[in-house]
Each structure stands twice: as C-alpha cells, then as structure tokens.
Design an enzyme around this catalytic site. Structure first.
Site, mmCIF file in Angstrom:
data_model
loop_
_atom_site.group_PDB
_atom_site.id
_atom_site.type_symbol
_atom_site.label_atom_id
_atom_site.label_comp_id
_atom_site.label_asym_id
_atom_site.label_seq_id
_atom_site.Cartn_x
_atom_site.Cartn_y
_atom_site.Cartn_z
ATOM 1 N N SER A 256 6.745 3.494 13.597
ATOM 2 C CA SER A 256 5.358 3.511 13.715
ATOM 3 C C SER A 256 5.193 4.251 15.309
ATOM 4 C CB SER A 256 4.934 2.192 13.810
ATOM 5 O OG SER A 256 3.581 2.133 14.495
ATOM 6 N N TYR B 138 5.467 -5.807 18.206
ATOM 7 C CA TYR B 138 5.530 -4.866 16.846
ATOM 8 C C TYR B 138 6.239 -3.546 17.272
ATOM 9 C CZ TYR B 138 3.823 -2.104 13.072
ATOM 10 O OH TYR B 138 3.494 -1.087 12.048
ATOM 11 N N VAL C 193 -8.734 0.813 9.750
ATOM 12 C CA VAL C 193 -10.324 0.975 10.107
ATOM 13 C C VAL C 193 -10.705 1.702 8.709
ATOM 14 C CG1 VAL C 193 -9.831 3.168 11.459
ATOM 15 C CG2 VAL C 193 -11.976 1.758 11.481
ATOM 16 N N PHE D 274 0.743 -1.131 0.113
ATOM 17 C CA PHE D 274 0.093 -0.179 -0.026
ATOM 18 C C PHE D 274 1.008 1.265 -0.013
ATOM 19 C CE2 PHE D 274 -1.974 2.805 3.372
ATOM 20 C CZ PHE D 274 -2.766 3.497 2.286
HETATM 21 C C1 UD2 Z 1 -2.294 1.566 14.019
HETATM 22 C C2 UD2 Z 1 -1.644 0.758 12.969
HETATM 23 C C3 UD2 Z 1 -0.490 -0.175 13.650
HETATM 24 C C4 UD2 Z 1 0.193 0.568 14.957
HETATM 25 C C5 UD2 Z 1 -0.673 1.321 15.659
HETATM 26 C C6 UD2 Z 1 0.264 2.212 16.754
HETATM 27 C C7 UD2 Z 1 -3.106 0.785 10.949
HETATM 28 C C8 UD2 Z 1 -3.822 0.004 10.145
HETATM 29 N N1 UD2 Z 1 -2.371 0.168 11.878
HETATM 30 O O1 UD2 Z 1 -2.978 0.659 14.620
HETATM 31 O O2 UD2 Z 1 0.254 -0.716 12.546
HETATM 32 O O3 UD2 Z 1 1.416 1.565 14.015
HETATM 33 O O4 UD2 Z 1 -1.584 2.216 14.927
HETATM 34 O O5 UD2 Z 1 -0.396 2.678 17.484
HETATM 35 O O6 UD2 Z 1 -2.741 1.872 10.736
HETATM 36 N N2 UD2 Z 1 -11.719 -0.148 14.516
HETATM 37 C C9 UD2 Z 1 -13.042 -0.408 14.434
HETATM 38 N N3 UD2 Z 1 -13.682 -1.225 13.563
HETATM 39 C C10 UD2 Z 1 -13.199 -1.955 12.772
HETATM 40 C C11 UD2 Z 1 -11.667 -1.565 12.807
HETATM 41 C C12 UD2 Z 1 -10.856 -0.753 13.694
HETATM 42 O O7 UD2 Z 1 -13.795 0.436 15.542
HETATM 43 O O8 UD2 Z 1 -13.703 -2.529 11.833
HETATM 44 C C13 UD2 Z 1 -11.155 0.749 15.291
HETATM 45 C C14 UD2 Z 1 -9.907 -0.027 16.147
HETATM 46 O O9 UD2 Z 1 -10.434 -0.566 17.493
HETATM 47 C C15 UD2 Z 1 -9.287 1.317 16.456
HETATM 48 C C16 UD2 Z 1 -9.303 2.054 15.232
HETATM 49 O O10 UD2 Z 1 -10.478 1.710 14.721
HETATM 50 O O11 UD2 Z 1 -9.563 1.929 17.756
HETATM 51 C C17 UD2 Z 1 -7.997 2.200 14.419
HETATM 52 O O12 UD2 Z 1 -7.868 0.831 14.094
HETATM 53 P P1 UD2 Z 1 -6.447 0.182 13.295
HETATM 54 O O13 UD2 Z 1 -6.677 -1.260 13.113
HETATM 55 O O14 UD2 Z 1 -6.979 1.083 11.914
HETATM 56 O O15 UD2 Z 1 -5.509 1.230 13.548
HETATM 57 P P2 UD2 Z 1 -4.659 1.190 14.967
HETATM 58 O O16 UD2 Z 1 -4.782 2.237 15.600
HETATM 59 O O17 UD2 Z 1 -5.154 -0.012 15.965
#
Ligand code: UD2
Length: 314
Positions: free
Chosen positions: A129, A153, A197, A15
């Site tokens: 990250s 990670y 997300v 990506f």
């Molecule tokens: C991000 C990075 C990860 C790491 C991290 C560091 C991405 C994809 N991942 O994780 O690699 O760097 O930050 O802190 O950028 N959510 C929902 N519904 C869904 C999916 C997610 O509510 O279907 C919520 C999830 O619980 C979270 C938020 O959306 O609160 C962001 O989730 P994510 O998986 O996109 O990224 P994150 O912040 O967990």
C-alpha cells in the site's frame, strides 16, 4: 491435455480479489480462493458458479493456509502462483487495534510465504500500500524514497514487503510487492465509514444523500481503477520481476472536492455537499510515480477517472 496453471487468490471474495479471480480465469488459470468471508462476499464470485475453473475454500489466512489447501491440492495438483490480498484494510482500525492488524496483515503474509517456501510456489504477488510512505511532501512518490509509515497498517505492509524480499533472497521464493494507491471500482463495499471515498460518494449520490467532505477538500489522491490494478497483478504474477516493488497508480491526482463534483455531475441527482472536520493523522497529497509499473511490468493505468466512475456508478 496439460492442466491449466493453478493460482491461489487469498481474499479472493473481496473487492480487488474478485476482479483478480475474473482476470485469472479469463487468462487461462484455475483459481482457488481462500477467504474467511469477514468482508468478502460469495456474491462477488457468483459469475463463476458451476465453473470447474474456480474452487472456494473458507479459510482464515492469518491462521495458516496449509490445512485449507491440503484437500483441494490433493485433487487439483500443486499451487503454482499466489496473489495475497487477504487483509484487514482499514488504516483507522489498525490505529485502534495494532496487535490485530499485525496478526492479520503481517502474520497472514508470513503464513503465505511459509507455504510458498515449503511447496515451491513459482511466484507470490503481495498487495502492499501507499501507506508505507507516510506523509510525503514531494509528488509524485517514487518507490525508493525513505519510508515513514504513520500507522500500524503501514508498518505491517512494510514488514510484509521486507519478509517477501527475505524469502526471495534467502529461500528462493520469487516475490513481487505492489503498492496500491486509491483503488476504486464496482464491488467496492460502501458500508463502512472507512470504505473508499468513491464507493461512499457514489452510493450517496445515487440515493440523493449529502456527500461529506472531510476538511477543505483540497487534499489530493491518485485514484486507480480496479481493472488496471488487476492487469498489474496479472503482469506481476508471471515469471521474472522477483524482488520488485512497484507503485500501482495512475500518476495523476485529483482533489476530493473535484471528485465530489464530478460524481454529482455524472449522477445528476439532488445531493448536496457538506464539510466536516478533517480526519486526524491524514496525509494531504498522494500521487504515484509510475515508471516502474510501466517499465518493469509493462502496465499503464489507462482508465480515465470519468470512465471508471461511470463503470462504478452503473
Ligand atoms: C487509502 C487507502 C488505505 C491506505 C491509504 C494509504 C482506500 C479505501 N484506503 O486511504 O488503505 O492504503 O490510502 O495512504 O483506498 N473522504 C471524504 N469523505 C468521505 C470519505 C473520505 O472527504 O466520506 C476523504 C478522506 O478524508 C481522504 C480521501 O477522501 O482525504 C480519501 O479517503 P479514503 O478513505 O478513500 O482513502 P485514504 O486515502 O484515506
């Protein structure tokens, strides 16, 4: 005529990697992509088919890059710069299999640095990250706060940053580490449960399926558009800024709940929103302090969320 500079992009079929390749080719580089195609796709680079500016080598960076680059550099000349993006990208997978994360993410970085040291590479830019910070209370997050990664990670990203700094100070390999916040945009793969997300919500909203919010949706994230991220990478790849560590975010944050309703507004479809239990171990808030990005690299992430979402949904 002088040859165009030669840059290697590890994970270049992924990506962020494929957008980086677009940017580097557009700004006058020849690019060699190293990718094992575990998650990267050749289709992400199809726009360069037939171009003599792009070479693609199937190579697992966690097993070393000397062999993969030998034939191509014999033909094209020495590698000047490396963007190291190849990685295992899931925090959750790293919790289940820490050894694997270490081999790919820390091991891969050491292989890249060893190549850079041996070959006199002029710059290595590494995708770190926000995971190196852990659960921070005070927002925005500045680069110099105490680091407490909460996952293998995050530990391996931090270990990679330390290795970069060591290779810069001890071996004279110029390096810059960029701490990405929540990157989004076109070509982000929505198919894994741990995909970003925005890619998941966009995919579901377009097909009228339910969006699932984990927890109450009040958690906040700093979503940065991939076009802005590659401008930061390109700036870091230039001369100077060795041993710099810089956040790459917008400095703004939005709740996941607001994000879901913005995406539904833009799609205008029939999707509904449901709530599921919060993910365990998840941080509540994340927002980058972006002074270094602006002052050292001259980059401001200027894409408004709604514009970035439109581009992603298009
Ligand atoms: C991000 C990075 C990860 C790491 C991290 C560091 C991405 C994809 N991942 O994780 O690699 O760097 O930050 O802190 O950028 N959510 C929902 N519904 C869904 C999916 C997610 O509510 O279907 C919520 C999830 O619980 C979270 C938020 O959306 O609160 C962001 O989730 P994510 O998986 O996109 O990224 P994150 O912040 O967990």
């Amino acid at each position: 005529m002088a040859l165009l500079p030669l840059a290697v992009v590890t994970g270049g079929a992924g990506f962020i990697g494929s957008h980086t390749v677009d940017k580097l080719i557009a700004t006058g580089h020849r690019v060699v992509v190293l990718d094992n195609f575990s998650t990267g796709k050749r289709a992400n680079l199809a726009q360069h088919a037939g171009s003599d500016r792009l070479s693609i080598v199937e190579c697992d960076v966690s097993h070393g890059i000397f062999a993969g680059l030998a034939a191509i550099t014999a033909k094209l000349g020495p590698v000047e710069r490396i963007v190291h993006l190849a990685a295992q990208v899931s925090v959750v997978s790293s919790m289940a299999n820490p050894g694997c994360d270490m081999q790919i993410n820390y091991g891969g970085t050491l292989h890249v640095l060893e190549y850079a040291r041996a070959m006199g590479v002029k710059k290595v830019v590494f995708a770190s990250s926000a995971a190196v910070y852990g659960d921070v209370v005070k927002m925005p997050v500045a680069e110099d706060i105490p680091l407490q990664p909460m996952s293998p990670y995050g530990i391996n990203k931090l270990a990679s940053e330390l290795a970069l700094d060591c290779y810069a100070s001890q071996y004279g390999v110029p390096t810059t580490a960029l701490r990405f916040f929540n990157v989004y945009g076109p070509r982000q793969d929505p198919t894994s449960p741990y995909s970003g997300v925005i890619s998941i919500f966009a995919d579901r909203a377009r097909s009228g399926r339910t969006l699932t919010i984990f927890g109450d949706g009040k958690q906040t994230r700093d979503f940065v558009y991939v076009g802005d991220v590659v401008r930061a990478i390109a700036a870091a790849l230039g001369d100077g800024n060795s041993r710099l560590i810089a956040n790459v975010g917008t400095g703004q944050a939005i709740t996941v709940k607001e994000l879901a309703s913005t995406i539904l507004d833009l799609c205008g479809g029939s999707s509904t929103i449901e709530h599921a239990p919060a993910r365990s171990g998840e941080i509540l808030d994340s927002r980058a302090r972006v002074d270094r990005l602006r002052d050292q690299l001259g980059v401001v992430a200027e894409t408004k969320l709604v514009d970035g979402l439109r581009a992603t949904l298009a």
